[in-house]
Design a protein around this motif. Structure first.
Motif, PDB file in Angstrom:
ATOM      1  N   GLY A  43       3.497  -6.036  -4.303  1.00 49.51           N
ATOM      2  CA  GLY A  43       4.009  -7.001  -3.354  1.00 49.51           C
ATOM      3  C   GLY A  43       4.196  -8.374  -3.967  1.00 49.51           C
ATOM      4  O   GLY A  43       3.582  -8.727  -4.969  1.00 49.51           O
ATOM      5  N   THR A  44       5.044  -9.172  -3.340  1.00 50.05           N
ATOM      6  CA  THR A  44       5.271 -10.539  -3.772  1.00 50.05           C
ATOM      7  C   THR A  44       4.430 -11.465  -2.918  1.00 50.05           C
ATOM      8  O   THR A  44       4.586 -11.484  -1.695  1.00 50.05           O
ATOM      9  CB  THR A  44       6.758 -10.905  -3.611  1.00 50.05           C
ATOM     10  N   PRO A  45       3.510 -12.231  -3.522  1.00 52.63           N
ATOM     11  CA  PRO A  45       2.676 -13.108  -2.714  1.00 52.63           C
ATOM     12  C   PRO A  45       3.517 -14.101  -1.933  1.00 52.63           C
ATOM     13  O   PRO A  45       4.474 -14.673  -2.455  1.00 52.63           O
ATOM     14  CB  PRO A  45       1.803 -13.817  -3.755  1.00 52.63           C
ATOM     15  N   GLY A  46       3.200 -14.264  -0.662  1.00 49.84           N
ATOM     16  CA  GLY A  46       3.883 -15.247   0.159  1.00 49.84           C
ATOM     17  C   GLY A  46       2.975 -16.422   0.420  1.00 49.84           C
ATOM     18  O   GLY A  46       2.070 -16.727  -0.364  1.00 49.84           O
ATOM     19  N   ARG A  47       3.168 -17.067   1.526  1.00 48.74           N
ATOM     20  CA  ARG A  47       2.302 -18.177   1.887  1.00 48.74           C
ATOM     21  C   ARG A  47       0.878 -17.678   2.073  1.00 48.74           C
ATOM     22  O   ARG A  47       0.646 -16.631   2.633  1.00 48.74           O
ATOM     23  CB  ARG A  47       2.786 -18.819   3.182  1.00 48.74           C
ATOM     24  N   ASP A  48      -0.047 -18.461   1.592  1.00 50.42           N
ATOM     25  CA  ASP A  48      -1.475 -18.128   1.716  1.00 50.42           C
ATOM     26  C   ASP A  48      -1.791 -16.767   1.103  1.00 50.42           C
ATOM     27  O   ASP A  48      -2.745 -16.097   1.498  1.00 50.42           O
ATOM     28  CB  ASP A  48      -1.913 -18.137   3.187  1.00 50.42           C
ATOM     29  N   GLY A  49      -0.982 -16.351   0.117  1.00 48.84           N
ATOM     30  CA  GLY A  49      -1.255 -15.095  -0.576  1.00 48.84           C
ATOM     31  C   GLY A  49      -0.914 -13.856   0.213  1.00 48.84           C
ATOM     32  O   GLY A  49      -1.238 -12.747  -0.203  1.00 48.84           O
ATOM     33  N   PRO A  51       1.344 -10.888   1.257  1.00 43.74           N
ATOM     34  CA  PRO A  51       2.519 -10.260   0.641  1.00 43.74           C
ATOM     35  C   PRO A  51       3.736 -10.346   1.552  1.00 43.74           C
ATOM     36  O   PRO A  51       3.635 -10.247   2.777  1.00 43.74           O
ATOM     37  CB  PRO A  51       2.084  -8.803   0.436  1.00 43.74           C
ATOM     38  N   LEU A  52       4.876 -10.533   0.942  1.00 40.64           N
ATOM     39  CA  LEU A  52       6.144 -10.529   1.644  1.00 40.64           C
ATOM     40  C   LEU A  52       6.991  -9.367   1.132  1.00 40.64           C
ATOM     41  O   LEU A  52       6.771  -8.891   0.022  1.00 40.64           O
ATOM     42  CB  LEU A  52       6.895 -11.842   1.405  1.00 40.64           C
ATOM     43  N   PRO A  53       7.944  -8.915   1.943  1.00 44.79           N
ATOM     44  CA  PRO A  53       8.847  -7.892   1.415  1.00 44.79           C
ATOM     45  C   PRO A  53       9.521  -8.384   0.136  1.00 44.79           C
ATOM     46  O   PRO A  53       9.864  -9.562   0.018  1.00 44.79           O
ATOM     47  CB  PRO A  53       9.863  -7.705   2.548  1.00 44.79           C
ATOM     48  N   VAL A  54       9.700  -7.486  -0.824  1.00 46.79           N
ATOM     49  CA  VAL A  54      10.388  -7.860  -2.056  1.00 46.79           C
ATOM     50  C   VAL A  54      11.790  -8.363  -1.740  1.00 46.79           C
ATOM     51  O   VAL A  54      12.277  -9.323  -2.311  1.00 46.79           O
ATOM     52  CB  VAL A  54      10.436  -6.658  -3.017  1.00 46.79           C
ATOM     53  N   MET A  75      11.109  -2.760   9.968  1.00 43.62           N
ATOM     54  CA  MET A  75      10.414  -1.598   9.394  1.00 43.62           C
ATOM     55  C   MET A  75      10.008  -1.871   7.946  1.00 43.62           C
ATOM     56  O   MET A  75       8.894  -1.522   7.523  1.00 43.62           O
ATOM     57  CB  MET A  75      11.303  -0.362   9.464  1.00 43.62           C
ATOM     58  N   LEU A  76      10.894  -2.500   7.185  1.00 43.90           N
ATOM     59  CA  LEU A  76      10.565  -2.821   5.793  1.00 43.90           C
ATOM     60  C   LEU A  76       9.328  -3.713   5.728  1.00 43.90           C
ATOM     61  O   LEU A  76       8.466  -3.540   4.863  1.00 43.90           O
ATOM     62  CB  LEU A  76      11.753  -3.522   5.134  1.00 43.90           C
ATOM     63  N   SER A  77       9.240  -4.649   6.646  1.00 41.93           N
ATOM     64  CA  SER A  77       8.115  -5.583   6.648  1.00 41.93           C
ATOM     65  C   SER A  77       6.815  -4.947   7.110  1.00 41.93           C
ATOM     66  O   SER A  77       5.740  -5.250   6.588  1.00 41.93           O
ATOM     67  CB  SER A  77       8.441  -6.783   7.549  1.00 41.93           C
ATOM     68  N   ALA A  82       4.588  -5.140   2.058  1.00 43.04           N
ATOM     69  CA  ALA A  82       4.058  -6.314   2.746  1.00 43.04           C
ATOM     70  C   ALA A  82       3.023  -5.949   3.798  1.00 43.04           C
ATOM     71  O   ALA A  82       2.309  -6.821   4.296  1.00 43.04           O
ATOM     72  CB  ALA A  82       5.198  -7.091   3.404  1.00 43.04           C
ATOM     73  N   SER A  83       2.925  -4.668   4.127  1.00 39.79           N
ATOM     74  CA  SER A  83       1.983  -4.237   5.154  1.00 39.79           C
ATOM     75  C   SER A  83       0.572  -4.130   4.584  1.00 39.79           C
ATOM     76  O   SER A  83       0.375  -3.604   3.486  1.00 39.79           O
ATOM     77  CB  SER A  83       2.402  -2.870   5.709  1.00 39.79           C
ATOM     78  N   PRO A  84      -0.427  -4.598   5.318  1.00 43.05           N
ATOM     79  CA  PRO A  84      -1.814  -4.464   4.838  1.00 43.05           C
ATOM     80  C   PRO A  84      -2.275  -3.019   4.752  1.00 43.05           C
ATOM     81  O   PRO A  84      -3.251  -2.713   4.085  1.00 43.05           O
ATOM     82  CB  PRO A  84      -2.630  -5.242   5.878  1.00 43.05           C
ATOM     83  N   THR A  85      -1.558  -2.096   5.404  1.00 45.67           N
ATOM     84  CA  THR A  85      -1.938  -0.673   5.356  1.00 45.67           C
ATOM     85  C   THR A  85      -1.153   0.098   4.300  1.00 45.67           C
ATOM     86  O   THR A  85      -1.330   1.309   4.180  1.00 45.67           O
ATOM     87  CB  THR A  85      -1.707  -0.017   6.731  1.00 45.67           C
ATOM     88  N   PHE A  86      -0.305  -0.580   3.545  1.00 45.10           N
ATOM     89  CA  PHE A  86       0.505   0.123   2.538  1.00 45.10           C
ATOM     90  C   PHE A  86      -0.390   0.749   1.481  1.00 45.10           C
ATOM     91  O   PHE A  86      -1.268   0.101   0.913  1.00 45.10           O
ATOM     92  CB  PHE A  86       1.484  -0.852   1.873  1.00 45.10           C
TER      93      PHE A  86
END
Length: 447
Positions: A43-49, A51-54, A75-77, A82-86
């Motif tokens: 994942g790509t870190p977003g704000r506050d670490g 993950p955001l969708p690539v 759905m991608l998100s 980016a999902s904590p359950t991925f």
């Protein structure tokens, strides 16, 4: 499509065109890995670490209906990296039909016509056409014997110069009838077999997988640069499609799914070696993620006219291909590795099903219904598929007009309450219930 994506698609297309008729290196085609295969991207870190969708769907590829684009991006998100359950060891699965879903028109058809124009269909053993399909009627076999006698067994039929033979083959394949109008098939269509689709693979018997991949690449190269709507004449039969075009929206969707950690597959009723020849170059889907009609090979490694089995259907029984419920069977067999006795049925455990599926035809319905999150129907006015899509059980269906030359509106309502399936039974929704109302066609125009 952004400039880099257009460049990539153009590179892939040019590569295939330049390769038409040449011997490519053998594509490694190892056994499929399933949802526990390759780990997805990080994942790509977003704000506050967080993950955001690539990436999300490119909003410059403008023929998605806005609601469909938004729901796919959601759905991608929610299911991607980016999902904590991925879980990279158990990635969400997406499955696409190929012909008229990923590409405009049918590459299986195009390859069959190319073979006829280039004398690639071989005379059957003992000139016995029943060896190409046990379902050909006596009338069809007689017609083929009369029209296609100009080659010894195992030798190429000169279909480019004997139009009567080419016409008979096209008529049986396209219309299910001889040129004289006699029925060509016994038990032409079931819930797991379409005899014409199967025949396209069976008439490839005698060649190696690598040779067949070369045929498919050449066919694609001949078709890809023709304008939409271009037709060709094979033998003396006019009006046959002479255009196959990959949808740029589907390339963007597939690449975006893969970038976000989804395990993306193709399930097609075209021959295996036709689609896996081009899937990676056109869309990034590796050959070992393609499930097409799978034929058995002989001791020399050459394709035969008999099919690999699935579920309780044995190898060589020739009653099941990747068609209708046969697609579900092969998805359960190869992707989710279900035991034999469970491969033909929908899995109760949602974790053993694809989260996303896309198709355009009634024969895609079983595997599209099985998707747990989003079900994409490309609107080609197919009754069973569109009845399900417009009924929109649990709000999980997306209807998308064809990206090139969309169909006109179906003026009459779809006969959902009275239509029958291939087994002669009333069509049902994904819960197995009959429809209680007919549905009008409301999503058919591009934005």
């Amino acid at each position: 499509m952004p400039s880099f994506a257009r460049s990539l698609a153009g590179f892939r297309l040019s590569t295939l065109a330049l390769a038409g008729g040449l011997a490519w290196g053998v594509l490694a085609c190892v056994g499929p890995q399933g949802p526990e295969g390759d780990a997805g991207p990080q994942g790509t870190p977003g704000r506050d670490g967080v993950p955001l969708p690539v990436r999300l769907l490119d909003d410059k590829v403008g023929r998605w209906l806005p609601e469909n684009r938004t729901r796919i991006n959601t759905m991608l998100s929610t299911l991607g990296i980016a999902s904590p359950t991925f879980d990279p060891k158990n990635r969400p699965v997406a499955v696409f039909d190929w012909d008229n879903t990923v590409v405009k028109n049918d590459l299986g058809d195009a390859t069959f016509f190319w073979m006829l124009k280039h004398d690639k269909v071989l005379q059957p053993a003992d000139k016995d056409w029943s060896t190409t399909s046990r379902y050909l009627t006596p009338e069809a076999r007689s017609a083929l014997n009369g029209a296609c006698d100009a080659a010894s067994p195992g030798e190429p039929l000169p279909t480019s110069t004997t139009p009567g033979c080419a016409d008979e083959l096209v008529s049986i394949y396209n219309r299910g009838q001889t040129l004289a109008g006699q029925a060509a098939w016994n038990n032409a269509i079931t819930l797991t077999l379409n005899t014409s689709y199967a025949w396209a693979a069976q008439l490839q018997a005698g060649y190696t997988p690598e040779e067949l991949r070369g045929f498919a690449r050449s066919a694609y190269a001949e078709n890809a640069f023709n304008p939409p709507g271009t037709t060709q004449t094979v033998g003396t039969t006019p009006g046959l499609a002479y255009h196959v075009q990959v949808y740029e929206e589907m390339v963007d969707l597939i690449e975006t799914l893969q970038a976000n950690g989804f395990d993306v597959w193709v399930a097609t009723a075209s021959p295996q070696f036709v689609i896996d020849a081009v899937s990676e170059e056109l869309t990034g889907i590796k050959p070992n993620r393609v499930i097409g009609i799978r034929t058995l090979t002989d001791a020399r490694g050459r394709v035969t006219a008999h099919f690999q089995g699935c579920g309780t259907v044995a190898d060589g029984a020739d009653t099941l291909i990747t068609y209708d419920q046969g697609k579900r069977c092969w998805i359960n067999k190869l992707i989710f590795r279900q035991p034999t006795e469970r491969q033909l049925t929908r899995q109760e455990d949602a974790r053993a099903r694809q989260v996303f599926a896309a198709g355009d035809s009634d024969t895609d319905l079983a595997f599209v219904q099985d998707a747990t999150h989003l079900k994409l129907a490309i609107n080609r006015n197919k009754v069973q598929l569109m009845c399900n899509a417009y009924a929109n059980h649990q709000g999980s269906w997306l209807v998308q007009p064809m990206f090139v030359q969309p169909r006109a509106q179906q003026t009459a309502s779809y006969p959902c309450t009275t239509a029958l399936d291939a087994a002669g039974q009333p069509i049902t929704n994904e819960q197995g219930n009959r429809f209680t109302q007919d549905h009008g066609d409301s999503v058919y125009a591009l934005p």
